[in-house]
Design an enzyme around this catalytic site. Structure first.
Site, short mmCIF file in Angstrom:
data_model
loop_
_atom_site.label_atom_id
_atom_site.label_comp_id
_atom_site.label_asym_id
_atom_site.label_seq_id
_atom_site.Cartn_x
_atom_site.Cartn_y
_atom_site.Cartn_z
N PHE A 29 -3.80 3.22 -1.33
CA PHE A 29 -2.55 4.00 -1.28
C PHE A 29 -1.33 3.12 -1.01
CE2 PHE A 29 -4.66 8.30 0.23
CZ PHE A 29 -5.21 8.46 -1.02
N SER A 46 -9.90 9.83 -1.89
CA SER A 46 -9.93 8.40 -2.19
C SER A 46 -10.91 7.72 -1.25
CB SER A 46 -8.54 7.79 -1.99
OG SER A 46 -8.67 6.37 -1.91
N ASN A 48 -12.23 12.27 -8.30
CA ASN A 48 -11.69 10.96 -7.97
C ASN A 48 -12.74 9.88 -8.33
OD1 ASN A 48 -10.07 8.92 -6.69
ND2 ASN A 48 -9.21 10.52 -5.41
N ASN A 93 -10.66 4.70 -0.40
CA ASN A 93 -10.02 3.48 0.10
C ASN A 93 -9.12 3.66 1.32
OD1 ASN A 93 -11.21 1.96 -2.00
ND2 ASN A 93 -9.70 2.82 -3.41
N THR A 94 -9.06 4.87 1.86
CA THR A 94 -8.38 5.09 3.14
C THR A 94 -9.47 5.52 4.12
OG1 THR A 94 -6.26 5.70 2.16
CG2 THR A 94 -6.70 6.56 4.36
N ASN A 138 -11.33 -0.19 -7.89
CA ASN A 138 -10.09 -0.45 -7.15
C ASN A 138 -10.25 -0.11 -5.69
OD1 ASN A 138 -8.06 1.83 -6.12
ND2 ASN A 138 -9.29 2.72 -7.77
N LYS A 164 -7.92 17.70 -4.79
CA LYS A 164 -8.69 16.75 -5.62
C LYS A 164 -9.90 16.26 -4.85
CE LYS A 164 -8.27 12.54 -8.38
NZ LYS A 164 -7.37 11.53 -8.96
#
Ligand SMILES: Cc1cc2nc3c(=O)[nH]c(=O)nc-3n(C[C@H](O)[C@H](O)[C@H](O)COP(=O)(O)O)c2cc1C
Length: 341
Positions: A114, A180, A248, A182-183, A110, A219
């Site tokens: 966010f 994450s 994560n 993805n940021t 994915n 996390k």
């Protein structure tokens, strides 16, 4: 083959992964009142961070980003649900497609980025929450808004402060997500020099808005080096955090069965599910060896069978969470895990 396996193989797998997620989600919202609250066989309460969890199994964040169905997930067997990641500002996330299944690996990639309604909308939703003794425990996972540059420490702290102020009063525990992929730049915040002041700031803010000390966790990513994992463990002890959540998703694509051309076509994002089991277990064990019995550790990443859940507990996890296995295993999956725990 269960009914869900058949539906997965013949219907869901042929749909766009994000559309299938929305279908499940809408069914949960519409059918929630019909779900039974029958006790789950084999589940036993666990105390961690001063909270009583109905059992060890939780739903990892990413499933219910906006706190719309969390209170329905107990009916499937989850003892806790972590909502989010929520950011201070509402944001659309990355362009679609951004969610992909890799069935040969029982994995997901994915790059949602966010997507969420923002802290004030989610706080308004949580304000109607009814807490019940012995009921579902609610974790709230907060992250950085995309527009805030990761190298502007004051702006990052202010951004997490906004989310904390709005959301901490509704949470049973609070998670600071810095892992994450993805940021852009988010994972740079895992460096202890940046992370320690950020966590201290969130702690101070949470203390201002809650009457009792709220358990706070961080996390982390599986892609940290072992030395960096240990540095986070030491910092968590120094700061008096309640615990650490490991892990994560990973940016690694090593050892996949899915053809390389398909993996390449999917592109960037965090990989979750079965390929993550090994590293997530190793990170958990490293953390437990370092922190001793004091901190709560939540093990997440590639837990799909009762044996894997037990193995994670043996590696030092007080609680376990999963998300990808629910996609592959369906609504009956949590009960299978609980029977084995
Ligand atoms: C579609 C998707 C979205 C996710 N979104 C988030 C998120 O917003 N915040 C977060 O901390 N983790 C997020 N995760 C990571 C999961 O919470 C979990 O750490 C990871 O998937 C490993 O567990 P699993 O192998 O059981 O899926 C997401 C995972 C998936 C598959």
């Amino acid at each position: 083959m269960s009914l869900y396996d058949k539906v997965f193989e013949h219907v869901l797998v042929k749909m766009d992964a994000e559309k299938a997620h929305h279908l499940t989600y809408d069914a949960l919202r519409a059918g929630g009142p019909l779900l039974t609250r029958a006790p789950i066989p084999g589940s036993a309460p666990v105390t961690a961070m001063g909270l009583s969890f109905p059992n060890r199994l939780g739903l990892a964040p990413g499933f219910d980003k906006n706190a719309q169905v969390y209170d329905r997930m107990g009916a499937f067997g989850f003892g806790h649900v972590e909502i989010g990641t929520v950011t201070a500002l509402a944001q659309p996330g990355n362009p679609k497609p951004r969610l992909f299944r890799l069935p040969e690996d029982r994995a997901i990639v994915n790059r949602m980025g966010f997507n969420n309604d923002g802290a004030s909308a989610v706080a308004a939703r949580l304000a109607t929450r009814r807490r019940k003794p012995g009921g579902l425990v609610l974790g709230v996972n907060i992250g950085k808004s995309k527009v805030v540059p990761d190298d502007d420490q004051a702006a990052v702290e202010a951004d997490y402060e906004t989310s904390t102020r709005l959301l901490a009063p509704h949470a049973d525990y609070l998670v600071v997500n810095v892992s994450s992929p993805n940021t852009p730049g988010l994972r740079n915040l895992q460096a202890v020099e940046k992370l320690a002041p950020l966590l201290a700031h969130v702690r101070r803010t949470a203390d201002q808005v809650t009457s009792a000390p709220l358990p706070m966790l961080v996390k982390i990513a599986p892609d940290l080096s072992d030395d960096d994992v240990l540095a986070v463990a030491d910092m968590a002890l120094d700061l008096g955090l309640a615990g650490i959540i490991a892990t994560n998703t990973t940016i690694s694509r090593d050892g996949l069965r899915t053809p390389a051309a398909k993996v390449e076509e999917i592109g960037a994002g965090g990989l979750s599910g079965a390929p993550l089991t090994r590293r997530a277990t190793t990170v958990l064990r490293l953390l437990r060896d370092r922190v001793g019995p004091e901190l709560t550790l939540i093990g997440v990443g590639g837990i799909s069978t009762p044996e894997q859940a037990r193995e994670r507990v043996a590696a030092g996890a007080d609680l376990v969470q999963a998300y990808s296995a629910l996609i592959y295993g369906g609504p009956g999956w949590p009960r299978q895990i609980l029977k084995g725990l």
